[in-house]
Write a protein that holds these residues in place. Structure first.
Motif, PDB file in Angstrom:
ATOM      1  N   LEU A  57       0.825  -1.200   0.000  1.00 52.47           N
ATOM      2  CA  LEU A  57       0.000   0.000   0.000  1.00 52.47           C
ATOM      3  C   LEU A  57       0.864   1.256   0.000  1.00 52.47           C
ATOM      4  N   TRP A  58       0.380   2.249  -0.759  1.00 49.54           N
ATOM      5  CA  TRP A  58       1.052   3.544  -0.831  1.00 49.54           C
ATOM      6  C   TRP A  58      -0.016   4.641  -0.702  1.00 49.54           C
ATOM      7  N   GLN A  59       0.081   5.423   0.365  1.00 48.32           N
ATOM      8  CA  GLN A  59      -0.892   6.488   0.585  1.00 48.32           C
ATOM      9  C   GLN A  59      -0.293   7.817   0.151  1.00 48.32           C
ATOM     10  N   ALA A  60      -1.071   8.602  -0.591  1.00 51.29           N
ATOM     11  CA  ALA A  60      -0.623   9.932  -1.010  1.00 51.29           C
ATOM     12  C   ALA A  60      -1.805  10.723  -1.535  1.00 51.29           C
ATOM     13  N   ASP A  61      -1.724  12.029  -1.380  1.00 52.27           N
ATOM     14  CA  ASP A  61      -2.688  12.952  -1.973  1.00 52.27           C
ATOM     15  C   ASP A  61      -2.075  13.462  -3.271  1.00 52.27           C
ATOM     16  N   MET A  65       1.630  18.632  -4.291  1.00 52.08           N
ATOM     17  CA  MET A  65       2.967  18.409  -4.839  1.00 52.08           C
ATOM     18  C   MET A  65       3.918  17.780  -3.835  1.00 52.08           C
ATOM     19  N   GLN A  66       3.874  18.208  -2.584  1.00 51.31           N
ATOM     20  CA  GLN A  66       4.767  17.636  -1.585  1.00 51.31           C
ATOM     21  C   GLN A  66       4.481  16.146  -1.405  1.00 51.31           C
ATOM     22  N   SER A  67       3.200  15.796  -1.406  1.00 47.75           N
ATOM     23  CA  SER A  67       2.821  14.397  -1.246  1.00 47.75           C
ATOM     24  C   SER A  67       3.284  13.562  -2.439  1.00 47.75           C
ATOM     25  N   ILE A  68       3.170  14.111  -3.651  1.00 50.12           N
ATOM     26  CA  ILE A  68       3.646  13.400  -4.846  1.00 50.12           C
ATOM     27  C   ILE A  68       5.155  13.206  -4.774  1.00 50.12           C
ATOM     28  N   LEU A 113      -5.284  15.886 -13.965  1.00 49.40           N
ATOM     29  CA  LEU A 113      -4.210  16.240 -14.897  1.00 49.40           C
ATOM     30  C   LEU A 113      -2.888  16.508 -14.198  1.00 49.40           C
ATOM     31  N   LYS A 114      -2.889  17.405 -13.239  1.00 51.67           N
ATOM     32  CA  LYS A 114      -1.648  17.750 -12.547  1.00 51.67           C
ATOM     33  C   LYS A 114      -1.081  16.545 -11.797  1.00 51.67           C
ATOM     34  N   GLY A 115      -1.934  15.798 -11.117  1.00 48.06           N
ATOM     35  CA  GLY A 115      -1.462  14.635 -10.374  1.00 48.06           C
ATOM     36  C   GLY A 115      -0.774  13.614 -11.257  1.00 48.06           C
ATOM     37  N   PRO A 116      -1.444  13.139 -12.330  1.00 48.46           N
ATOM     38  CA  PRO A 116      -0.772  12.199 -13.233  1.00 48.46           C
ATOM     39  C   PRO A 116       0.533  12.750 -13.812  1.00 48.46           C
ATOM     40  N   TYR A 117       0.521  14.039 -14.202  1.00 48.15           N
ATOM     41  CA  TYR A 117       1.704  14.637 -14.819  1.00 48.15           C
ATOM     42  C   TYR A 117       2.915  14.545 -13.889  1.00 48.15           C
ATOM     43  N   PHE A 118       2.740  15.008 -12.660  1.00 50.06           N
ATOM     44  CA  PHE A 118       3.890  15.067 -11.764  1.00 50.06           C
ATOM     45  C   PHE A 118       4.224  13.707 -11.148  1.00 50.06           C
ATOM     46  N   LEU A 119       3.261  12.786 -11.099  1.00 52.08           N
ATOM     47  CA  LEU A 119       3.601  11.438 -10.664  1.00 52.08           C
ATOM     48  C   LEU A 119       4.466  10.754 -11.720  1.00 52.08           C
TER      49      LEU A 119
END
Length: 249
Positions: A57-61, A65-68, A113-119
């Motif tokens: 398991l990996w938890q993140a928001d 950005m800090q969480s990513i 969009l932003k989440g997938p991009y920076f992940l």
């Protein structure tokens, strides 16, 4: 050695179906969740009972950005190679232009969009090392806008464009494709899709029914394992809904 798949938003609904199907095909699963800890723990226990230590398991928001960044750093420290990233996590909320707030607009772009991009950015070393595949979950409404969901549709359209752009930028090591689901599961908020809207959508679908989460899961597996010469493509898994005449929804 098993291949590894990171599935965002993997605890429930379509994400859980993707995790189960990939696990059945021999992948180890890195299951990301944000708030659904109980569902994530239950699914991990189910998969680990079938094959010990095959799901973590990996938890993140992913809107933060800090969480990513922290997720990326911890993941790379543990897994130098990643064969498959499935960007499934998504936000879905109505945003009529008359009263859409900046916070709601930003939330839709961040989650879709932003989440997938920076992940993807954070995990590039592992994806390159693993000659990885990225599969982005988009939506047929990225091309056929859904009334009052303009921010969501705009974000998904951005993810569609990003899929094609990154296919150019990240080849030949990494393939990037997308899936645009049609009517698979209705939103959890019943008010978003009342009975009349649901009937209208189904009557406009040539197959006259909803799809199943497994339809999406099988398509993810196809892109990951059976399509080594396909990149930059977005496949509609919608029962033919995209063929309906504009305005029929």
């Amino acid at each position: 050695m098993s291949k590894l798949a990171l599935v965002t938003g993997g605890a429930q609904r379509i994400g859980a179906a993707i995790c189960r199907h990939l696990h059945q095909r021999g992948f180890d699963i890195a299951l990301h969740y944000r708030h659904s800890a109980q569902a994530a723990e239950g699914l991990a226990a189910e998969l680990n009972a079938q094959r010990p230590e095959s799901c973590q398991l990996w938890q993140a928001d992913l809107a933060n950005m800090q969480s990513i960044t922290e997720l990326g750093q911890k993941f790379l420290a543990r897994h130098p190679e990643l064969e498959l990233l499935v960007n499934n996590a998504s936000g879905f909320e109505a945003s009529p232009i008359e009263d859409c707030s900046e916070a709601l607009f930003d939330a839709m772009l961040s989650s879709n969009l932003k989440g997938p991009y920076f992940l993807i950015q954070a995990l590039l070393p592992a994806l390159r090392a693993g000659s990885g595949s990225i599969v982005n979950l988009i939506d047929i409404h990225s091309e056929r806008p859904l009334q009052h969901y303009n921010a969501y549709c705009a974000a998904k359209a951005g993810l569609s464009s990003l899929t094609r752009s990154l296919a150019l930028e990240l080849g030949p090591k990494i393939r990037v494709n997308g899936i645009s689901p049609g009517a698979i599961l209705w939103p959890e908020d019943a008010d978003s899709y009342d009975a009349s809207m649901r009937e209208k959508i189904l009557s406009s679908t040539p197959l006259l029914r909803r799809g199943e989460p497994e339809d999406i899961a099988r398509t993810v597996a196809f892109f990951a394992e059976e399509a080594p010469f396909i990149t930059g493509q977005i496949l509609a898994v919608d029962g033919g809904l995209g063929l309906a005449q504009p305005g029929s929804q």
